[in-house]
Design a protein around this motif. Structure first.
Motif, mmCIF file in Angstrom:
data_model
loop_
_atom_site.group_PDB
_atom_site.id
_atom_site.type_symbol
_atom_site.label_atom_id
_atom_site.label_comp_id
_atom_site.label_asym_id
_atom_site.label_seq_id
_atom_site.Cartn_x
_atom_site.Cartn_y
_atom_site.Cartn_z
ATOM 1 N N ALA A 233 0.898 -1.236 -0.125
ATOM 2 C CA ALA A 233 0.041 0.018 0.015
ATOM 3 C C ALA A 233 0.936 1.306 0.085
ATOM 4 C CB ALA A 233 -0.911 0.047 1.237
ATOM 5 N N VAL A 234 2.010 1.266 0.782
ATOM 6 C CA VAL A 234 2.675 2.423 0.858
ATOM 7 C C VAL A 234 3.644 2.450 -0.482
ATOM 8 C CG1 VAL A 234 4.626 3.540 2.045
ATOM 9 C CG2 VAL A 234 2.988 2.361 3.269
ATOM 10 N N VAL A 235 4.230 1.510 -1.106
ATOM 11 C CA VAL A 235 4.671 1.656 -2.446
ATOM 12 C C VAL A 235 3.983 2.317 -3.389
ATOM 13 C CG1 VAL A 235 5.821 0.285 -4.280
ATOM 14 C CG2 VAL A 235 6.567 -0.189 -1.906
ATOM 15 N N ILE A 236 2.442 1.676 -3.324
ATOM 16 C CA ILE A 236 1.696 2.191 -4.225
ATOM 17 C C ILE A 236 1.338 3.715 -3.925
ATOM 18 C CG2 ILE A 236 -0.833 2.329 -5.008
ATOM 19 C CD1 ILE A 236 -0.868 -0.928 -4.796
ATOM 20 N N ALA A 237 1.266 4.033 -2.871
ATOM 21 C CA ALA A 237 1.169 5.677 -2.622
ATOM 22 C C ALA A 237 2.411 6.292 -2.967
ATOM 23 C CB ALA A 237 1.047 5.682 -0.991
ATOM 24 N N SER A 238 3.592 5.821 -2.910
ATOM 25 C CA SER A 238 4.862 6.520 -3.512
ATOM 26 C C SER A 238 4.750 6.471 -5.049
ATOM 27 C CB SER A 238 5.884 5.615 -3.002
ATOM 28 O OG SER A 238 6.889 6.101 -3.711
ATOM 29 N N GLY A 239 4.249 5.488 -5.652
ATOM 30 C CA GLY A 239 4.152 5.597 -7.096
ATOM 31 C C GLY A 239 3.021 6.653 -7.596
ATOM 32 N N LEU A 240 1.916 6.762 -6.750
ATOM 33 C CA LEU A 240 0.887 7.667 -7.121
ATOM 34 C C LEU A 240 1.537 9.083 -7.030
ATOM 35 C CD1 LEU A 240 -2.330 6.113 -5.783
ATOM 36 C CD2 LEU A 240 -1.712 6.244 -7.982
ATOM 37 N N ILE A 241 2.092 9.448 -5.944
ATOM 38 C CA ILE A 241 2.773 10.701 -5.647
ATOM 39 C C ILE A 241 4.043 11.004 -6.541
ATOM 40 C CG2 ILE A 241 4.211 12.241 -4.020
ATOM 41 C CD1 ILE A 241 2.854 10.585 -1.948
ATOM 42 N N LEU A 242 4.564 9.943 -7.102
ATOM 43 C CA LEU A 242 5.672 10.380 -8.281
ATOM 44 C C LEU A 242 4.986 10.573 -9.592
ATOM 45 C CD1 LEU A 242 8.573 10.006 -9.325
ATOM 46 C CD2 LEU A 242 8.378 7.668 -9.643
ATOM 47 N N VAL A 243 4.025 9.795 -10.004
ATOM 48 C CA VAL A 243 3.253 10.453 -11.177
ATOM 49 C C VAL A 243 2.639 11.555 -11.098
ATOM 50 C CG1 VAL A 243 1.087 9.774 -12.372
ATOM 51 C CG2 VAL A 243 2.474 7.835 -11.712
ATOM 52 N N TRP A 244 2.139 12.110 -9.852
ATOM 53 C CA TRP A 244 1.643 13.484 -9.507
ATOM 54 C C TRP A 244 2.774 14.355 -9.853
ATOM 55 C CZ3 TRP A 244 -0.610 15.084 -4.245
ATOM 56 C CH2 TRP A 244 -1.544 16.322 -4.214
ATOM 57 N N GLY A 245 3.934 14.104 -9.258
ATOM 58 C CA GLY A 245 5.177 14.958 -9.372
ATOM 59 C C GLY A 245 5.549 15.254 -10.972
ATOM 60 N N LEU A 246 5.510 14.075 -11.617
ATOM 61 C CA LEU A 246 5.686 14.242 -12.757
ATOM 62 C C LEU A 246 4.702 15.109 -13.743
ATOM 63 C CD1 LEU A 246 6.815 10.418 -13.339
ATOM 64 C CD2 LEU A 246 8.292 12.519 -13.190
ATOM 65 N N ALA A 247 3.469 14.847 -13.656
ATOM 66 C CA ALA A 247 2.419 15.760 -14.254
ATOM 67 C C ALA A 247 2.562 17.359 -13.773
ATOM 68 C CB ALA A 247 1.073 15.181 -13.650
ATOM 69 N N ALA B 214 0.562 6.154 7.109
ATOM 70 C CA ALA B 214 -0.369 7.181 6.767
ATOM 71 C C ALA B 214 -0.334 8.280 7.009
ATOM 72 C CB ALA B 214 -1.831 6.380 6.974
ATOM 73 N N VAL B 215 0.065 8.625 8.462
ATOM 74 C CA VAL B 215 0.007 10.142 8.728
ATOM 75 C C VAL B 215 0.968 11.069 7.942
ATOM 76 C CG1 VAL B 215 0.596 11.283 11.014
ATOM 77 C CG2 VAL B 215 -0.879 9.302 11.240
ATOM 78 N N PRO B 216 2.257 10.663 7.852
ATOM 79 C CA PRO B 216 3.138 11.339 7.031
ATOM 80 C C PRO B 216 2.696 11.547 5.692
ATOM 81 C CG PRO B 216 4.409 9.868 8.255
ATOM 82 C CD PRO B 216 3.059 9.510 8.355
ATOM 83 N N ILE B 217 1.984 10.431 4.986
ATOM 84 C CA ILE B 217 1.650 10.567 3.742
ATOM 85 C C ILE B 217 0.579 11.256 3.422
ATOM 86 C CG2 ILE B 217 0.527 9.250 1.847
ATOM 87 C CD1 ILE B 217 2.278 6.613 2.914
#
Length: 147
Positions: free
Chosen positions: A16-30, A87-90
């Motif tokens: 779950a945390v790795v998926i969150a990381s990937g989603l944040i990365l995609v957001w950053g790229l966008a 989850a809290v820091p995320i």
């Protein structure tokens, strides 16, 4: 490798945390595309400062979230504790990026603390305690596993 093999290799909390990381990365790229648009179209050839900050923050937070995933995987604590601690820091990472995006879209300030909105101080206090606290819980879980 199928999904059950991956779940046997690492915990579902880590996934779950790795998926969150990937989603944040995609957001950053966008956000990089938005930044590029600002650079190309502005007379100063620069994106709004908060578009730039959002882009950089999202990229950095994506990697910080990967560190959280490693700590989650190495922690001796249960999945619920690990996931809550991560989850809290995320949540605060996402809230910060979103706030930067809002300021970038509105172009309403170059310093969000110059004229802070009501509740900004409490939000920042919660962010400090939540981000540091969540990481400390996960670090404690790693230390427990090592001892």
């Amino acid at each position: 490798m199928n999904s059950s093999d991956l779940a046997d290799l690492v915990g579902t909390d880590t996934i779950a945390v790795v998926i969150a990381s990937g989603l944040i990365l995609v957001w950053g790229l966008a956000l990089g595309v938005w930044k590029y648009h600002g650079i190309r179209t502005s007379p100063e050839h620069a994106a709004h400062i908060y578009v730039d900050i959002a882009h950089r923050a999202a990229l950095m937070y994506s990697f910080a979230t990967l560190v959280l995933a490693a700590l989650v995987e190495l922690s001796a604590f249960g999945a619920v504790v690990n996931l809550a601690a991560a989850a809290v820091p995320i949540v605060f990472f996402v809230a910060a990026i979103a706030a930067y995006c809002i300021h970038g879209a509105l172009r309403d300030t170059t310093n969000q603390f110059e004229k802070p909105m009501p509740g900004t101080y409490l939000f920042m206090l919660a962010l400090i305690v939540g981000e540091i606290g969540g990481v400390l819980v996960l670090l404690a879980g790693v230390v427990v596993r090592l001892t």
